[in-house]
Design a protein around this motif. Sequence first.
Motif, mmCIF file in Angstrom:
data_model
loop_
_atom_site.group_PDB
_atom_site.id
_atom_site.type_symbol
_atom_site.label_atom_id
_atom_site.label_comp_id
_atom_site.label_asym_id
_atom_site.label_seq_id
_atom_site.Cartn_x
_atom_site.Cartn_y
_atom_site.Cartn_z
ATOM 1 N N HIS A 115 -9.918 -1.726 -6.110
ATOM 2 C CA HIS A 115 -8.862 -1.065 -5.326
ATOM 3 C C HIS A 115 -7.910 -0.215 -6.170
ATOM 4 O O HIS A 115 -6.757 -0.026 -5.815
ATOM 5 C CB HIS A 115 -8.081 -2.078 -4.490
ATOM 6 C CG HIS A 115 -8.965 -2.969 -3.683
ATOM 7 N ND1 HIS A 115 -9.732 -2.487 -2.644
ATOM 8 C CD2 HIS A 115 -9.262 -4.281 -3.787
ATOM 9 C CE1 HIS A 115 -10.444 -3.479 -2.138
ATOM 10 N NE2 HIS A 115 -10.179 -4.567 -2.811
ATOM 11 N N GLU A 123 -6.207 3.039 -7.311
ATOM 12 C CA GLU A 123 -5.900 4.301 -6.649
ATOM 13 C C GLU A 123 -5.534 5.342 -7.698
ATOM 14 O O GLU A 123 -5.140 5.003 -8.813
ATOM 15 C CB GLU A 123 -4.715 4.132 -5.691
ATOM 16 C CG GLU A 123 -4.965 3.147 -4.577
ATOM 17 C CD GLU A 123 -3.771 3.011 -3.660
ATOM 18 O OE1 GLU A 123 -3.861 3.477 -2.518
ATOM 19 O OE2 GLU A 123 -2.742 2.460 -4.098
ATOM 20 N N GLN A 129 -3.444 -9.271 -2.459
ATOM 21 C CA GLN A 129 -2.800 -9.163 -1.161
ATOM 22 C C GLN A 129 -2.460 -10.527 -0.577
ATOM 23 O O GLN A 129 -3.240 -11.474 -0.698
ATOM 24 C CB GLN A 129 -3.696 -8.387 -0.198
ATOM 25 C CG GLN A 129 -3.995 -6.974 -0.647
ATOM 26 C CD GLN A 129 -2.740 -6.151 -0.905
ATOM 27 O OE1 GLN A 129 -1.717 -6.329 -0.254
ATOM 28 N NE2 GLN A 129 -2.812 -5.258 -1.862
ATOM 29 N N GLU A 153 -10.071 -0.078 3.356
ATOM 30 C CA GLU A 153 -9.993 0.018 1.899
ATOM 31 C C GLU A 153 -11.019 0.938 1.257
ATOM 32 O O GLU A 153 -11.710 0.579 0.305
ATOM 33 C CB GLU A 153 -10.062 -1.393 1.309
ATOM 34 C CG GLU A 153 -8.928 -2.260 1.820
ATOM 35 C CD GLU A 153 -8.986 -3.696 1.358
ATOM 36 O OE1 GLU A 153 -10.097 -4.215 1.106
ATOM 37 O OE2 GLU A 153 -7.916 -4.296 1.242
ATOM 38 N N THR A 208 -11.160 4.829 -0.477
ATOM 39 C CA THR A 208 -10.246 5.859 -0.945
ATOM 40 C C THR A 208 -10.465 7.164 -0.191
ATOM 41 O O THR A 208 -11.528 7.397 0.395
ATOM 42 C CB THR A 208 -10.389 6.108 -2.468
ATOM 43 O OG1 THR A 208 -11.721 6.506 -2.757
ATOM 44 C CG2 THR A 208 -10.011 4.866 -3.262
ATOM 45 N N GLU A 244 -5.922 4.733 -1.587
ATOM 46 C CA GLU A 244 -6.763 3.852 -0.780
ATOM 47 C C GLU A 244 -5.939 3.278 0.366
ATOM 48 O O GLU A 244 -5.281 2.244 0.219
ATOM 49 C CB GLU A 244 -7.316 2.709 -1.634
ATOM 50 C CG GLU A 244 -8.260 1.796 -0.877
ATOM 51 C CD GLU A 244 -8.786 0.687 -1.750
ATOM 52 O OE1 GLU A 244 -8.356 -0.468 -1.542
ATOM 53 O OE2 GLU A 244 -9.604 0.966 -2.641
ATOM 54 N N ASP A 288 -5.129 1.179 3.724
ATOM 55 C CA ASP A 288 -5.677 -0.106 4.151
ATOM 56 C C ASP A 288 -6.753 0.085 5.210
ATOM 57 O O ASP A 288 -7.725 -0.663 5.246
ATOM 58 C CB ASP A 288 -4.555 -1.005 4.662
ATOM 59 C CG ASP A 288 -3.649 -1.426 3.521
ATOM 60 O OD1 ASP A 288 -4.173 -1.973 2.530
ATOM 61 O OD2 ASP A 288 -2.433 -1.206 3.603
#
Length: 189
Positions: free
Chosen positions: A33, A35, A47, A75, A77, A87, A89
Amino acid sequence: MSVDPDPYPDWLRPPVGGYTADDLDRLPDLPPHTELIDGGLVFVSPQAKFHIRVILALYGALAAAVPDGWEVWPEMTVELDGRNRPEPDLVVVDSGSDTGQEQTYFLAEDVLLAVEVVSPESRTRDREIKPRKYAAAGIRYFWRVENVDGRPVVYAYELDPASNHYTPTGIFHDRLKVEHPFPVEVELV
């Protein structure tokens, strides 16, 4: 005993001018994840249950309501430009943007809706930076979800083409019910 003089991966030191959107697919061993914002790598914290619960609820509602020709993805990008690949959600994208099983991102022009669930570590990005960048890239709808006393509150926005900024279209506390980008209704628990 020898000590490695540089125990850190090379990608911790960005190149002059920063990274590009294409670099995200080429850099080895990036954390999940990761970015790209303004050429810099952003590492996302683990998270909380609230965050995951909201994503699952919204994903289910969007997937059940999305019209033919569109798909909902969590999720993935979105390439906004050469130096920005955040990215969200959740995204709702044109199903014609599917490039196969190895696809790692969507182009901004294929995104109808971007959804961000705000976490303590992402407040500034999700409230200020990403919405501004999504609007500049032409993503028509944006939802921001906040944790208010343990309950999700959804702030919905639509792009004003004259100003190229988002205009609020609603704040939803107990039930999200919208007609745009397509009819969706979900209990916010």
